[in-house]
Design a protein around this motif. Structure first.
Motif, PDB file in Angstrom:
ATOM      1  N   TYR A 137      34.743  50.828  80.259  1.00 56.43           N
ATOM      2  CA  TYR A 137      35.639  49.960  81.005  1.00 56.43           C
ATOM      3  C   TYR A 137      34.807  49.234  82.039  1.00 56.43           C
ATOM      4  CZ  TYR A 137      39.855  52.184  79.135  1.00 56.43           C
ATOM      5  OH  TYR A 137      40.860  52.631  78.318  1.00 56.43           O
ATOM      6  N   GLY A 138      34.640  47.943  81.858  1.00 53.51           N
ATOM      7  CA  GLY A 138      33.824  47.181  82.773  1.00 53.51           C
ATOM      8  C   GLY A 138      34.577  46.797  84.040  1.00 53.51           C
ATOM      9  N   LEU A 139      35.682  46.089  83.855  1.00 52.28           N
ATOM     10  CA  LEU A 139      36.381  45.509  85.005  1.00 52.28           C
ATOM     11  C   LEU A 139      36.770  46.562  86.035  1.00 52.28           C
ATOM     12  CD1 LEU A 139      37.445  42.757  86.061  1.00 52.28           C
ATOM     13  CD2 LEU A 139      39.654  43.376  85.145  1.00 52.28           C
ATOM     14  N   PRO A 182      51.125  47.165  87.749  1.00 52.66           N
ATOM     15  CA  PRO A 182      51.392  47.004  86.318  1.00 52.66           C
ATOM     16  C   PRO A 182      51.607  48.343  85.610  1.00 52.66           C
ATOM     17  CG  PRO A 182      49.567  45.599  86.982  1.00 52.66           C
ATOM     18  CD  PRO A 182      49.897  46.465  88.160  1.00 52.66           C
ATOM     19  N   GLY A 183      50.827  49.331  86.021  1.00 52.53           N
ATOM     20  CA  GLY A 183      50.977  50.643  85.410  1.00 52.53           C
ATOM     21  C   GLY A 183      52.277  51.313  85.818  1.00 52.53           C
ATOM     22  N   GLU A 224      49.291  53.997  80.278  1.00 54.06           N
ATOM     23  CA  GLU A 224      50.130  54.585  81.327  1.00 54.06           C
ATOM     24  C   GLU A 224      51.347  55.291  80.769  1.00 54.06           C
ATOM     25  OE1 GLU A 224      48.814  51.597  81.455  1.00 54.06           O
ATOM     26  OE2 GLU A 224      47.839  51.311  83.392  1.00 54.06           O
ATOM     27  N   TYR A 226      45.551  56.560  83.859  1.00 57.67           N
ATOM     28  CA  TYR A 226      44.811  55.514  83.172  1.00 57.67           C
ATOM     29  C   TYR A 226      44.239  54.648  84.291  1.00 57.67           C
ATOM     30  CZ  TYR A 226      43.802  51.784  79.822  1.00 57.67           C
ATOM     31  OH  TYR A 226      43.167  50.850  79.039  1.00 57.67           O
ATOM     32  N   GLU A 229      56.870  45.257  82.653  1.00 60.52           N
ATOM     33  CA  GLU A 229      55.565  44.700  82.999  1.00 60.52           C
ATOM     34  C   GLU A 229      55.439  43.255  82.501  1.00 60.52           C
ATOM     35  OE1 GLU A 229      52.025  46.044  81.079  1.00 60.52           O
ATOM     36  OE2 GLU A 229      50.757  45.070  82.557  1.00 60.52           O
ATOM     37  N   GLY A 276      38.405  43.490  75.259  1.00 62.33           N
ATOM     38  CA  GLY A 276      37.447  44.577  75.294  1.00 62.33           C
ATOM     39  C   GLY A 276      37.888  45.770  74.460  1.00 62.33           C
ATOM     40  N   ASP A 277      37.052  46.787  74.480  1.00 63.76           N
ATOM     41  CA  ASP A 277      37.343  47.998  73.726  1.00 63.76           C
ATOM     42  C   ASP A 277      38.508  48.771  74.345  1.00 63.76           C
ATOM     43  OD1 ASP A 277      35.180  47.901  75.600  1.00 63.76           O
ATOM     44  OD2 ASP A 277      34.815  50.018  75.284  1.00 63.76           O
ATOM     45  N   GLY A 278      38.638  48.718  75.677  1.00 68.76           N
ATOM     46  CA  GLY A 278      39.770  49.382  76.303  1.00 68.76           C
ATOM     47  C   GLY A 278      41.054  48.640  75.971  1.00 68.76           C
ATOM     48  N   ASP A 279      41.015  47.359  76.138  1.00 67.85           N
ATOM     49  CA  ASP A 279      42.168  46.503  75.875  1.00 67.85           C
ATOM     50  C   ASP A 279      42.629  46.631  74.423  1.00 67.85           C
ATOM     51  OD1 ASP A 279      43.645  44.300  77.342  1.00 67.85           O
ATOM     52  OD2 ASP A 279      43.082  43.205  75.528  1.00 67.85           O
ATOM     53  N   HIS A 320      47.329  43.602  80.151  1.00 70.24           N
ATOM     54  CA  HIS A 320      46.371  44.524  79.538  1.00 70.24           C
ATOM     55  C   HIS A 320      46.921  45.125  78.234  1.00 70.24           C
ATOM     56  CE1 HIS A 320      42.936  47.101  79.388  1.00 70.24           C
ATOM     57  NE2 HIS A 320      43.520  48.202  79.818  1.00 70.24           N
ATOM     58  N   SER A 362      35.790  41.112  79.579  1.00 69.58           N
ATOM     59  CA  SER A 362      35.758  40.300  78.370  1.00 69.58           C
ATOM     60  C   SER A 362      37.000  39.433  78.258  1.00 69.58           C
ATOM     61  CB  SER A 362      35.675  41.224  77.166  1.00 69.58           C
ATOM     62  OG  SER A 362      36.491  42.375  77.379  1.00 69.58           O
ATOM     63  N   LEU A 406      54.986  50.259  83.626  1.00 70.86           N
ATOM     64  CA  LEU A 406      54.973  50.908  82.316  1.00 70.86           C
ATOM     65  C   LEU A 406      55.522  52.328  82.357  1.00 70.86           C
ATOM     66  CD1 LEU A 406      51.551  49.683  80.906  1.00 70.86           C
ATOM     67  CD2 LEU A 406      53.839  49.006  80.169  1.00 70.86           C
TER      68      LEU A 406
HETATM   69  C1  LIG Z   1      48.767  48.056  82.556  1.00 69.30           C
HETATM   70  C2  LIG Z   1      47.381  48.022  83.088  1.00 69.30           C
HETATM   71  N1  LIG Z   1      46.680  49.136  83.143  1.00 69.30           N
HETATM   72  C3  LIG Z   1      45.427  49.138  83.615  1.00 69.30           C
HETATM   73  C4  LIG Z   1      44.855  47.985  84.064  1.00 69.30           C
HETATM   74  C5  LIG Z   1      43.465  48.016  84.651  1.00 69.30           C
HETATM   75  N2  LIG Z   1      42.462  47.551  83.726  1.00 69.30           N
HETATM   76  C6  LIG Z   1      42.060  46.279  83.738  1.00 69.30           C
HETATM   77  S1  LIG Z   1      40.890  45.964  82.597  1.00 69.30           S
HETATM   78  C7  LIG Z   1      40.866  47.566  82.096  1.00 69.30           C
HETATM   79  C8  LIG Z   1      39.958  48.048  81.017  1.00 69.30           C
HETATM   80  C9  LIG Z   1      38.760  47.235  80.868  1.00 69.30           C
HETATM   81  O1  LIG Z   1      37.997  47.688  79.814  1.00 69.30           O
HETATM   82  P1  LIG Z   1      37.787  46.838  78.492  1.00 69.30           P
HETATM   83  O2  LIG Z   1      39.090  46.473  77.897  1.00 69.30           O
HETATM   84  O3  LIG Z   1      36.863  47.607  77.635  1.00 69.30           O
HETATM   85  O4  LIG Z   1      37.141  45.485  79.003  1.00 69.30           O
HETATM   86  P2  LIG Z   1      35.753  45.262  79.693  1.00 69.30           P
HETATM   87  O5  LIG Z   1      36.046  45.082  81.134  1.00 69.30           O
HETATM   88  O6  LIG Z   1      34.906  46.439  79.401  1.00 69.30           O
HETATM   89  O7  LIG Z   1      35.258  44.012  79.046  1.00 69.30           O
HETATM   90  C10 LIG Z   1      41.782  48.301  82.797  1.00 69.30           C
HETATM   91  C11 LIG Z   1      41.994  49.731  82.590  1.00 69.30           C
HETATM   92  C12 LIG Z   1      45.639  46.823  84.002  1.00 69.30           C
HETATM   93  N3  LIG Z   1      45.193  45.649  84.425  1.00 69.30           N
HETATM   94  N4  LIG Z   1      46.879  46.871  83.510  1.00 69.30           N
END
Ligand SMILES: Cc1ncc(C[n+]2csc(CCOP(=O)(O)OP(=O)(O)O)c2C)c(N)n1
Ligand SMILES: Cc1ncc(C[n+]2csc(CCOP(=O)(O)OP(=O)(O)O)c2C)c(N)n1
Ligand code: SF4
Ligand code: SF4
Ligand SMILES: [Mg+2]
Ligand SMILES: [Mg+2]
Lengths: 612, 311, 612, 311
Positions: free
Chosen positions: B135-137, C299-300, C275, C246, A306, B103-106, B79, B63, C303
């Motif tokens: 997860y916002g995005l 991207p996933g 992932e 995921y 990736e 973000g919290d997911g990241d 990510h 974020s 992984l």
């Molecule tokens: C390897 C990979 N998995 C999944 C994603 C999809 N993805 C993009 S942002 C995100 C999570 C967003 O949540 P957070 O980190 O909390 O940020 P927020 O948008 O809430 O600010 C995901 C799952 C990605 N881009 N790359």
């Protein structure tokens, strides 16, 4: 092999037959705990110091506590192209060593065995038997307390006498190696060595061996090391000062060297929590303006796919070393295979073109590292170096590189960038501005999203088209700059053997033998696998048949990985495959068999319906 | 707001909000992240760090688009991996000031392990987690901070997995500076930025930042004008007064854990701060010792000597 | 398009011209907040209910808060193969909608615009203009407080009148959709809808439209859904009850459906931390005896490459869904591309053969899921389903699947295994024993190390050869069982177009148009990409030229990803590529252009020196 | 050792050491892992779990070869991912008894995040970390538990990164059962296995297990016959005696953290135990509610109904 009769000084003059060798394959078979790697290493180093050719081959035991293991040295004064299909001399430490390896000894070969442990079948008249109470004599020499610890040094002494080796150089090597371990260790090693040397091997065998002649000195000293060392030092010479990795066999020794060495050069190598972090940390250093490296073996390379795609998209230079081993999955971690080529090229999602090169021998490891760094910098692209387990652990001597010319001392380019600064100009090379560089106007955010010339994210269809083309075209430009490989052997004729990576030696030897049979055979070895150099079609079309020799699977359609690539590009029916998947380096014989099999099966080459 | 001092970059360029403004944010109107950004501008205006030495990095998420909106050197990485990327920047370029956003997911889901290891190694950088409990995005899936019962697209009948306690996670990670703030409190955020920035080592600030689109009202309990309470941590002044007894000592890890266990919405401010050699310093020491061993030789000479031993 | 004159009931009889259409492309352009997806979805569903063909196409705004977005519906009674190159009707909500999309309106097309917001250039005589104060009338109908919220329903009513749609069915759809949102929401929606329908569109336009005729009822009801729904429900029909994932666009909606639906079937879908965990959790369920699924987008997928290799090595069945989007790296997350094919096939380290299939339309998504499960189980192998962003979000109607026949209710096989139990017999299919099954003798440890028939780790060269062959040969066996695809159109002749995945419709339409020009053109669409079905050479050799049409890059050597594969297998010079990388679905026109360009450039086809 | 009771598998097969013995271990002679294995045999002999219901899983490492040496259903997965794999087994097969084994590198380095998330979700399984403070299989690199100063091949002059505190990490993860043992104490290990096994939810036991090849003597400080001290945690008996005051209450998280902070070599036993619904139970509840909504319909009927709505 016939000898020149250059005169020499035998150790003890009287009544001994002098047998002159062009080269000799010596297989040491014991347990890994016996330090047979050490003997092998000394012999290889000695060969290097005396300007001989040398190549080694070893196996690694599959249990953690060690176990049966071999080390094979081929040394001599001719061109040593492979570690040898069969051994001229076999040293067996144990009965199991004898049993597992007697078949690798050629007829009329010499079996040297520890008569304290091994009972050969003396009625088998194919071999010459030479029993020595190695264990007993070592204990006697070193003293009972040291147990069997010096057997390897004893054997080294024994071989030194048999082969009339330069014992002052050997003693010096022992000194260098053991000096830091304390005086008593060194003393014991020398005691054992001397005892081995004192054993009257020559008179028992009624002969001693002598290598034909030293190579003509061309003024260049040789250095001796394994492929991973060559790669690591090549990276240092290339100006690589930062890197990150995670341990995995057989990549680990490169990161161990870099972790120890880079601080001397003001650099840093970070051991990360995993491979995803490792490539990311290396990319961070690259983004910060350095030429950086990460590396791994199979499973770890999979984890880097990736982030590698990000490097392609963001056009960040990076060197990724991959030491191939038997796959898939955990596979055969201590065996060799060339089965990561297509992953190296196609393993990331999306169209993610990157550069892939492969060294053909230990010396090539050094120069590939240098070339990888140059390409990465010049084209702002990730470059994968595909080495393999056999190259990684194989010791060879090669002319000391001209460091004055090659050595690069890296410099950060923090010059201010003007208002016209564009990292990705459509009409020119990538021009990153590392942090720390002042920018008039917008500072760049380097991104894995598609982006315009300024690096600004955009989902504009035309931009994606143009930028996809940009990433492709810069590799085509690189391709155009690559030299067309030379054909070794016949320049046109029946069969062209094409190879890549560590199969170089055996293929070359196979070509020699085929030509000796009056076949018109050539050999092209590709160091650049992606992009391929231009003009290969001019080579391929000069031969009726093109056989690609690789250590990987024939695949669903009968073609190995490089063969698949070449057919995909050229669509020549004449391109076919010789492959194998036993996890061992090619034996010359196996290549010859492959050539014969495919040549016989000529019809199918031009059938319109292959593989029905 | 302090005016530029000796710290003013040599070029004389003053960091103003205008200079610092990058792209127009793509966030939804009302998103908490706007305030996190505004506070960052203000903090930079106060600190007047040399412009070209500032690096803002991020992974992927709403974020994580932060770096585009700040006109400094920046990186929008993949990510969950922004921290190891930032480690590479920080360790190889000690002259830079590295800020990581996400973000919290990241940070807590896909990137949770990198957080722990970057923290224990005490790599010198500042990490800001814009925690919106969702997860916002990707449009409303459960995140590792979503409370039980939260209805998301991946938990349509309400989340069932126990969320992490971010403060507890950060404290256990070995981070040497751990703070918590709220996007409705710009002054507080600026102060946290300031202290995180001046902390040598790995500093991390969790900022509760509301996702108005997918989790509106999540943090109202800490917003005074919405009948919530924003309780700031009172730090020990070591003034010997009886009041001081009750105040929080940020160097007391156990006390910090106790704060982390307070009932929702808890308290805000610096939970923990300690000094420990940074990895940057430790590696520099390694290098210094190595350099001493090679006694001022050039790179070329060092390698040549090594090769000499391999003859 | 010419009409049959089957009589019908116009809404208001008098003086209106009846224009009969075979199909119509309606593009709705506004902001994503306006609920234009909702109108589009209703139209598509209605078409499905009235046994019409329908296909939709949408864009997703790149800002999080929404923004400009389109939804395009093509509905009609002929075979609808693509969402249409250009629109017959454009509904513009805003000035920016008009400006961005007027170029997509065909000459003599109808521009319907919100005259409260949009000012078209009426002097441009290419179009028919139809302004309606959509905003004002909606506010009037629904009441000021609701602001502009009902505009989409108003437009739906308007279109219902213009196209003489079955409004009882539409009202029912509205009911179904809004009932759960509360009574006032539903009432407002119906108020707006009725207001739109009340607007005398037909008399203003002086015409109304009428779809040619309803398709002959073949007794099969149609269902309407998007590709991701079809895939998710296909998995359920196939007996998949466990999975893990995921979130990532555009894969996420599949995991959302499975997370909601599987519990009803006694199953579980786990949202994991990343992932790597997702594929591992899915593999755990598969190891435990279930047919399990994981999935992601680019991207996933990268992984998952390491764990996927484990599944190949351990021969554990698994379904991996990958919804392709624009790459590399984060790339263009809301655009379409077919650039993960080579990764799907070659993306793991080592020789790691797995199955790759791709659906060609929404219906195909359903059936691919079923086939993937069957293959995974039968061959104990991971199967990758390559869908893409456009299929994922595109709505189509298709005949309701015969669930009685298709539905699989999964069963765990915990029967005891005898002493002769071998998971990997050399001469037969894989036979895993899930935990819970009693075994006489040794219990198996399923491993990613190379292993023998009993699953026992081994680094024996012969075993690695045999097991590598085993993993390859089972895919060849699968290949032999696959039907050879049919050629659509001419069975021999000038040009064969080869495609895969979502390009099916546009390619087919291109073939029709080319044949209408008297060219001899055929179309083969491959659902099975790895292994390829046998016998394709018999199709390819019947055409002078074979053009592979794909949405990916032409690569370093001028060939797209499938073309590279086909050339690698067949080495036919006649196989060439039509590719594009603008992140949008193929327009029929683009394929026609590609065919013309390549046909003109005929010489290069048979040159021995391509791509110099 | 208890004899077989009603728990005896229906087939009547008795779990003996002989029945349980798998391959001959490939570990170095003297490796601590032998004892961890021996204790596992003994524990199984005591518990007499139905043979075919036992599953032993692992990642990659010396310790991770464990499954081969136990004759039960087993899986040797990839490095660092054994837990999510085990999650798939546990959640989809509540009838099985899932044991996961691995090393400190596998569990705390590459696999550290999976540990945290499996723990917070409280997935029902038992995880045993054979901690030798080093990477064994790859022959002596620094691990996340290697102490500062430890000379490995990747830190030839001594490790410089602060190691994690395994107990602290495990406690912060949200694990509902956390214990610590030592490979030199077979009886103690058997007891920890037993309690972990009977705990419903995610139970984790760290066992200090010496790598005689690459870190000999690492744990001598806790080996009585090497002048060390093996201090067991005394647990509260709730008997109202004054001695009981000082005893440890495993349900007290703060107290557990305090134990985790004790100086090397610390104490052994159960640090923490609490009850919380397992993810297995929570998912089962979800399913039950969903099943109620579909009122005993067959799979075919459910899907047919769904399709009917899409006409
Ligand atoms: C390897 C990979 N998995 C999944 C994603 C999809 N993805 C993009 S942002 C995100 C999570 C967003 O949540 P957070 O980190 O909390 O940020 P927020 O948008 O809430 O600010 C995901 C799952 C990605 N881009 N790359
Ligand atoms: C993806 C991947 N990275 C690296 C490795 C190499 N590797 C195998 S085991 C191991 C670590 C072993 O240490 P630990 O987990 O502590 O187990 P031990 O051998 O000490 O018992 C590593 C790095 C691998 N097999 N796969
Ligand atoms: S989706 Fe939520 S987090 Fe993202 S920009 Fe909108 S409000 Fe902010
Ligand atoms: S290397 Fe260490 S951990 Fe591995 S088997 Fe040997 S002693 Fe045990
Ligand atoms: Mg979030
Ligand atoms: Mg370990």
């Amino acid at each position: 092999m016939v000898s020149s009769d250059r005169s020499s000084q035998p150790i003890s003059g009287a009544a001994l037959q002098k047998e002159v060798l062009k080269d000799a394959v010596i297989r040491l078979a014991g347990n890994s705990q016996d330090g047979i790697q050490t003997i092998g290493g000394f012999l290889a180093r000695l060969a290097g110091r005396t300007a001989q050719e040398v190549m080694t081959y070893m196996t690694i035991p599959s249990t953690i506590s060690g176990g049966p293991s071999i080390f094979q040295v081929r040394m001599g004064t001719g061109e040593v192209l492979s570690a040898g299909d069969s051994a001229d001399f076999l040293v067996a430490f144990y009965q199991h060593s004898l049993e597992s390896h007697i078949d690798s000894l050629r007829e009329r070969g010499v079996l040297i065995y520890d008569s304290d442990h091994v009972k050969p079948d003396l009625s088998d008249k194919r071999f010459i038997y030479f029993g020595v109470p190695i264990t007993g004599l070592t204990i006697e020499a070193v003293g009972g307390s040291a147990r069997e610890k010096g057997k390897n040094m004893f054997v080294l002494g024994l071989l030194a006498r048999m082969f009339n080796l330069q014992i002052d150089k050997l003693r010096q090597l022992i000194q260098e190696r053991f000096a830091s371990k304390g005086e008593s260790v060194l003393r014991n090693a020398l005691l054992a060595f001397d005892a081995g040397f004192a054993y009257p091997a020559d008179s028992v065998l009624k002969r001693y061996y002598y290598f034909e002649k030293e190579k003509d000195e061309d003024g260049r000293v040789q250095i001796t090391m394994d492929g991973n060392q060559a790669l690591a030092y090549g990276l240092i010479a290339a100006g690589v000062r930062y890197g990150a990795g995670y341990p995995i066999t057989p990549w680990t020794s490169i990161m161990e060297i870099l972790r120890s060495e880079l601080p001397k050069y003001g650099g840093t190598f970070v051991q990360c929590e995993d491979e995803l972090a490792a490539i990311s940390t290396a990319l961070g250093a690259a983004y910060a303006g350095h030429t950086a490296v990460t590396g791994s073996s199979g499973p770890g390379l999979s984890l880097k796919m990736e982030a590698l795609g990000w490097a392609v998209m963001a056009e960040i230079p990076l060197i990724i070393v991959n030491i191939q081993r038997g796959g898939p999955s955990t596979g055969m971690p201590t065996n060799v295979e060339q089965s990561d080529l297509l992953q190296a090229i196609y393993g990331s999602h999306g169209d993610a073109p990157r550069v892939v090169i492969a060294p053909e021998n230990v010396e090539g490891c050094f120069y590939c590292a240098i070339e990888a760094a140059r390409i990465a910098r010049e084209f702002s692209v990730p470059v994968i170096i595909l080495s393999d387990q056999s190259l990684a652990t194989r010791i060879e001597a090669f002319p000391e590189p001209d460091l004055e010319k090659l050595m690069i001392t890296p410099q950060l380019d923090l010059a201010p960038r003007g208002a016209d600064f564009k990292p990705y100009p459509l009409d020119g090379p990538t021009r990153h501005a590392p942090p720390g560089a002042r920018i008039d106007g917008k500072y760049p955010t380097v991104t894995g999203l598609e982006h315009d010339e300024h690096g600004h994210p955009s989902a504009n269809p035309a931009i994606h088209m143009r930028m996809t083309a940009r990433r492709r075209e810069k590799l085509k430009k690189l391709a155009a700059s690559l030299p067309r490989p030379e054909i070794y052997g016949d320049q046109e004729g029946d069969v062209l053997l094409v190879g890549w990576g560590s199969t170089w030696g055996p293929i070359r030897e196979a070509v020699r033998r085929l030509r000796a049979e009056d076949k018109l055979v050539g050999h092209v070895h590709l160091r650049h696998l992606h992009p391929l150099p231009n003009g290969l079609e001019r080579l391929f079309t000069r031969f009726r048949q093109v056989f690609v020799v690789e250590m990987n699977d024939e695949g669903l359609y009968g073609f190995g990985q490089l063969a698949t690539l070449l057919r995909g590009r050229y669509a020549y029916q004449s391109i076919r495959s010789i492959t194998k998947t036993d996890g061992l380096p090619y034996k010359v014989r196996e290549i010859l068999e492959g050539v014969r099999r495919l040549s016989a099966d000529h019809v199918s080459t031009f059938s319109l319906y292959p593989n029905l | 707001m302090s005016t530029a001092t000796a710290d003013t970059p040599p070029s004389g360029e003053k960091l103003t909000r205008k200079v610092l403004t990058g792209d127009h944010p793509t966030w939804c109107p009302g998103c908490g992240d706007f305030a996190v950004l505004a506070a960052f501008y203000r903090f930079l205006e106060q600190e007047q760090i040399p412009h070209e030495k500032i690096v803002t990095l991020a992974g992927i998420g709403c974020s994580s688009r932060f770096p585009y909106f700040v006109n400094t050197h920046g990186g929008h990485y993949i990510h969950g991996r922004s921290l190891p990327f930032a480690v590479g920047v920080s360790l190889s370029r000690d002259d830079l000031h590295v800020f990581v956003f996400g973000g919290d997911g990241d940070g807590f889901s896909i990137g949770g392990n990198h957080l722990d290891h970057t923290a224990r190694k005490n790599v010198n950088l500042t990490y800001v987690i814009m925690d919106n409990f969702v997860y916002g995005l990707t449009k409303k899936q459960t995140s590792p901070t979503s409370p039980i019962g939260f209805k998301s697209k991946t938990d349509p009948t309400g989340a069932i997995d126990q969320p992490i306690n971010p403060m507890k996670k950060l404290l256990a990670s070995g981070a040497t500076f751990v703070a918590r703030s709220h996007a409705a409190q710009v002054k507080h955020m600026v102060e946290m930025y300031r202290r995180a920035y001046h902390h040598k080592g790995f500093s991390v600030v969790e900022i509760l930042s509301e996702c108005v689109e997918f989790y509106p009202g999540a943090f109202d309990a800490a917003v005074p004008r919405k009948q919530g309470q924003f309780i700031e941590i009172e730090e020990k002044k070591h003034d010997g007064t009886p009041e001081d007894e009750k105040r929080h000592d940020p160097s007391d890890e156990e006390a910090a854990f106790r704060l982390a266990h307070l009932e929702w919405p808890g308290v805000f401010g610096v939970f923990y701060e300690t000094q420990r050699l940074t990895k940057n310093e430790l590696e520099a020491q390694l290098n210094q010792r190595a350099r001493e061993r090679v006694k001022g030789k050039s790179d070329l000479e060092i390698l040549r000597d090594t090769f000499a031993k391999m003859r």
